[in-house]
Design a protein around this motif. Sequence first.
Motif, short mmCIF file in Angstrom:
data_model
loop_
_atom_site.label_atom_id
_atom_site.label_comp_id
_atom_site.label_asym_id
_atom_site.label_seq_id
_atom_site.Cartn_x
_atom_site.Cartn_y
_atom_site.Cartn_z
N ASP A 1 0.84 -1.10 0.14
CA ASP A 1 -0.08 0.11 0.01
C ASP A 1 0.86 1.24 -0.01
O ASP A 1 0.89 2.10 -0.92
CB ASP A 1 -0.93 0.15 1.34
N HIS A 2 1.46 1.57 1.22
CA HIS A 2 2.55 2.87 0.86
C HIS A 2 3.56 2.78 2.22
O HIS A 2 3.42 1.88 3.13
CB HIS A 2 1.57 4.05 1.31
N ALA A 3 4.37 3.79 1.90
CA ALA A 3 5.52 3.80 2.87
C ALA A 3 5.27 5.40 3.46
O ALA A 3 4.77 6.17 2.82
CB ALA A 3 6.68 4.04 2.18
N VAL A 4 5.50 5.38 5.09
CA VAL A 4 5.28 6.83 5.56
C VAL A 4 6.62 7.43 5.97
O VAL A 4 7.61 6.91 6.44
CB VAL A 4 4.77 6.44 7.00
N ILE A 5 6.96 8.68 5.39
CA ILE A 5 8.14 9.34 5.44
C ILE A 5 8.00 10.40 6.44
O ILE A 5 7.08 11.30 6.02
CB ILE A 5 8.67 9.65 4.07
N ILE A 6 8.59 10.33 7.64
CA ILE A 6 8.27 11.58 8.59
C ILE A 6 8.93 12.75 8.26
O ILE A 6 10.44 12.74 7.95
CB ILE A 6 8.68 10.92 9.71
N CYS A 7 8.38 13.95 8.27
CA CYS A 7 9.09 15.17 8.12
C CYS A 7 8.79 16.06 9.09
O CYS A 7 7.86 16.34 9.69
CB CYS A 7 8.28 15.67 6.83
N GLN A 8 10.03 16.45 9.69
CA GLN A 8 9.90 17.64 10.68
C GLN A 8 9.51 18.84 10.27
O GLN A 8 8.69 19.68 11.09
CB GLN A 8 11.43 17.87 11.40
N ASP A 9 9.49 19.45 9.38
CA ASP A 9 8.81 20.61 8.38
C ASP A 9 8.24 20.15 7.41
O ASP A 9 8.99 20.13 6.22
CB ASP A 9 10.21 21.71 8.33
#
Length: 285
Positions: A13-21
Amino acid sequence: MTRAAARLSEPYDHAVIICQDLDAAVDNWKRLGFTLTPRGYHTLGSQNHCIMLARDYLELLHVTAPTPSRQYYWDAQQRGGGCAATSCKSRDAFATAARLREAGIERSEPIEFSRPVRLDDGSEHAATFRVTAVDGAPGARYFVCEHRTPELLWRPEWMAHANGATAIAAMYLVVPAEQVEAAGQTYARMTEGEMSPLRNGAVRVAIDDAELVVTSAAALAAQTGTAEIVREEPGYAAIRLRTADLAVARAHWRTAGVEARDLGPRDTLIPAHAANGVAMLFTQA
């Protein structure tokens, strides 16, 4: 067994990429040649933009405050971000949760949440989801996602990208060398994918038309095809995307001033520091 019979009922389904900004991430991923969905505001207390591909997607996620359901992502955000989780689709999150339990996998109970989606015609609709998560999965969080309103996400206006990206081909997960095989077996049970060995002690879990490569830090270069991708601690080191036209993508990156390193006639690397902490490999489809 025929290929049709061997295909998973719950594909990648998908990948989660965490973004501080998240604002800076939007500018960055647009420069990389991606079309982003409008900002979404989850009822769980997080915000996102999605990069919709033909059958899967990337999610750029930012957590505004720690909550029980967002604590895992909040902690990842405090550590600097990067790719923190991956998921498979589920046609029924409750049925999948029951299957995971029967397989001996400790997981959360399914939760339902939503976010408003504004379409190009100005109308607004609630995109709804049900997810069940395995926080204790090897290396990083794994979860399944039941899309209750997929028609609000997979829309033509969001699926065309200047870099030609069409699908996620592979995810590269680093775990300690002595845990590679056991981790692969766990992911095979969770995803119902088929595990097979790779060189240097790594394993591959086939998940429909994508694959999860579980590897040690020492074997990462052999699996990704470049020594420029390095990750010592457990977690996702790289994502490989298929592109319909790598030559067009390369021209876009040159014009946009993107740091891109050609690895050969069919592969290009965007280093992790240029993609919010996860290396992006583009492969000619």
